[in-house]
Design a protein around this motif. Structure first.
Motif, PDB file in Angstrom:
ATOM      1  N   VAL A 136       0.751  -1.405  -0.153  1.00 20.74           N
ATOM      2  CA  VAL A 136      -0.102  -0.071  -0.079  1.00 20.74           C
ATOM      3  C   VAL A 136       0.768   1.275   0.135  1.00 20.74           C
ATOM      4  O   VAL A 136       0.588   2.377   0.015  1.00 20.74           O
ATOM      5  N   ARG A 137       2.283   0.932   0.143  1.00 20.66           N
ATOM      6  CA  ARG A 137       3.088   2.149   0.197  1.00 20.66           C
ATOM      7  C   ARG A 137       2.995   3.172   1.101  1.00 20.66           C
ATOM      8  O   ARG A 137       3.004   4.392   0.724  1.00 20.66           O
ATOM      9  N   SER A 143       1.611   8.952   4.805  1.00 17.28           N
ATOM     10  CA  SER A 143       0.970   7.685   4.211  1.00 17.28           C
ATOM     11  C   SER A 143       1.026   6.785   5.041  1.00 17.28           C
ATOM     12  O   SER A 143       1.144   5.647   4.504  1.00 17.28           O
ATOM     13  N   SER A 144       0.761   6.591   6.387  1.00 20.08           N
ATOM     14  CA  SER A 144       0.760   5.396   6.994  1.00 20.08           C
ATOM     15  C   SER A 144      -0.416   4.752   7.358  1.00 20.08           C
ATOM     16  O   SER A 144      -1.345   5.262   6.744  1.00 20.08           O
ATOM     17  N   VAL A 145      -0.486   3.824   8.038  1.00 21.11           N
ATOM     18  CA  VAL A 145      -1.413   2.885   8.471  1.00 21.11           C
ATOM     19  C   VAL A 145      -2.057   3.688   9.754  1.00 21.11           C
ATOM     20  O   VAL A 145      -1.527   3.645  10.581  1.00 21.11           O
ATOM     21  N   SER A 264      -1.584  -1.073  -4.374  1.00 18.87           N
ATOM     22  CA  SER A 264      -1.572   0.445  -4.232  1.00 18.87           C
ATOM     23  C   SER A 264      -2.571   1.332  -4.731  1.00 18.87           C
ATOM     24  O   SER A 264      -3.115   2.116  -4.318  1.00 18.87           O
ATOM     25  N   TYR A 265      -2.923   0.873  -5.994  1.00 10.64           N
ATOM     26  CA  TYR A 265      -3.859   1.517  -6.582  1.00 10.64           C
ATOM     27  C   TYR A 265      -5.298   1.340  -6.053  1.00 10.64           C
ATOM     28  O   TYR A 265      -6.245   2.328  -6.170  1.00 10.64           O
ATOM     29  N   GLU A 266      -5.538   0.107  -5.844  1.00  4.74           N
ATOM     30  CA  GLU A 266      -6.931  -0.204  -5.179  1.00  4.74           C
ATOM     31  C   GLU A 266      -7.099   0.388  -3.688  1.00  4.74           C
ATOM     32  O   GLU A 266      -8.145   1.104  -3.450  1.00  4.74           O
ATOM     33  N   ALA A 280       1.093   6.498  -5.211  1.00  4.91           N
ATOM     34  CA  ALA A 280       0.341   5.426  -6.129  1.00  4.91           C
ATOM     35  C   ALA A 280       0.608   6.110  -7.651  1.00  4.91           C
ATOM     36  O   ALA A 280      -0.291   6.478  -8.152  1.00  4.91           O
ATOM     37  N   THR A 281       1.817   5.980  -8.083  1.00  7.19           N
ATOM     38  CA  THR A 281       2.011   6.586  -9.514  1.00  7.19           C
ATOM     39  C   THR A 281       2.961   5.630  -9.964  1.00  7.19           C
ATOM     40  O   THR A 281       3.694   4.800  -9.535  1.00  7.19           O
ATOM     41  N   SER A 282       3.179   5.663 -11.362  1.00  3.94           N
ATOM     42  CA  SER A 282       4.068   4.817 -12.295  1.00  3.94           C
ATOM     43  C   SER A 282       5.418   5.140 -11.699  1.00  3.94           C
ATOM     44  O   SER A 282       6.201   4.203 -11.900  1.00  3.94           O
TER      45      SER A 282
END
Length: 301
Positions: A136-137, A143-145, A264-266, A280-282
């Motif tokens: 989930v990055r 950008s944490s849990v 990641s994207y989901e 969440a990028t390429s």
């Protein structure tokens, strides 16, 4: 001093008996150190209170002398006495139960030996949680849990845990079918939200086993790999290796890459607010693949 020890033996023997009962096990060695091992200050106080004796067990002159030496103290308006830390120390030192070296070894083991878990293998449940953080990055605190958020967000993290577990099982990285039960404390139903907090909160060894990369801070869990605008690929590779090192092959690398991109994207749109999650990028897909290539050279699908 031998005579003093003999006089104080009544207090020491009672303290030892109470300490054994409170711990519900035999205590081999030092009561002084056993009291330190009682994590709660309230429980430690209760042990001392239960070990108290009336002043009448000592002569008046001994009472005055031991109070003056700070070996004993009153606990309730001169009605009952207990041994002090110094008193216990002097007794056990005289009995060759404890000395400075043993005390230092004990303190070192409790407070300073922070590296026992380094180089130890991850448990299966730790592999699941680390894969969640990686796929989930959660590459920074923002950008944490974040388990301070709503129960709706908890449900998304629960789903991420379940999917990471399923991925590891499907790829035969873990074989233990009870991992989810262990993670969620025996409750695996769709409404089991509190166990998500439990499974992250009580995985204290992951920071040690990841050399401090995995951060647990104020109910937030993330990977400390984003520095000065860049993700440290070497650290990503190190973490992948911790999870997959015994199973890695070219096919698994493809599967890991696909799983991480899908997750990641989901999940990024479910668990992060707009603008708080840049990963969440390429660009970061490429970094994930680069880290995996450091484990084994393969052609990306």
């Amino acid at each position: 001093m031998d005579e003093d020890i003999e006089i104080l033996n009544t207090l020491y023997t009672k303290l030892k008996d109470v300490c054994v009962r409170s711990q519900q096990k035999k205590i081999h060695g030092s009561i002084y150190l056993a009291l330190f091992d009682i994590g709660s200050k309230t429980r430690r106080m209760r042990v001392l209170i239960d070990s108290a004796v009336p002043p009448s067990v000592l002569t008046f002159s001994d009472l005055e002398r031991f109070i003056g030496l700070n070996y004993i103290q009153y606990i309730d308006e001169d009605k009952n006495l207990v041994l002090t830390s110094k008193g216990i120390w002097e007794i056990e030192k005289n009995l060759n139960i404890i000395d400075e070296d043993k005390l230092i070894d004990f303190i070192n083991g409790k407070a300073f030996d922070c590296f026992k878990s380094i180089n130890q293998s991850l448990q299966d449940k730790e592999k699941v949680l680390l894969l969640v953080a990686m796929s989930v990055r959660t590459f920074s605190e923002s950008s944490s849990v974040d388990l301070t958020k709503s129960e709706r967000i908890h449900s998304y993290w629960k789903d991420a845990v379940e999917k990471s577990y399923e991925f590891l099982c499907e790829n035969k990285v873990i074989l233990n079918k009870d991992v989810l039960k262990d993670l969620f404390n025996g409750r695996t139903g769709k409404t089991a939200l509190l166990p998500v907090i439990h499974c992250f909160r009580y995985s204290a060894d992951i920071p040690k086993k990841t050399n401090g990369i995995y951060i647990a801070k104020n109910s937030k869990y993330y990977l400390n790999i984003y520095q000065n605008g860049d993700v440290e690929v070497n650290k990503l590779a190190f973490l992948f290796n911790l999870i997959f090192k015994e199973n890695i092959n070219s096919e698994l690398v493809k599967n890991i890459y696909e799983h991480c991109c899908t997750m990641s994207y989901e999940k990024s749109v479910e668990v992060f607010s707009v603008g708080e999650h840049p990963f969440a990028t390429s660009t970061y897909d490429e970094l994930i693949y680069e880290a995996l290539r450091m484990l084994i050279v393969d052609v990306r699908p």
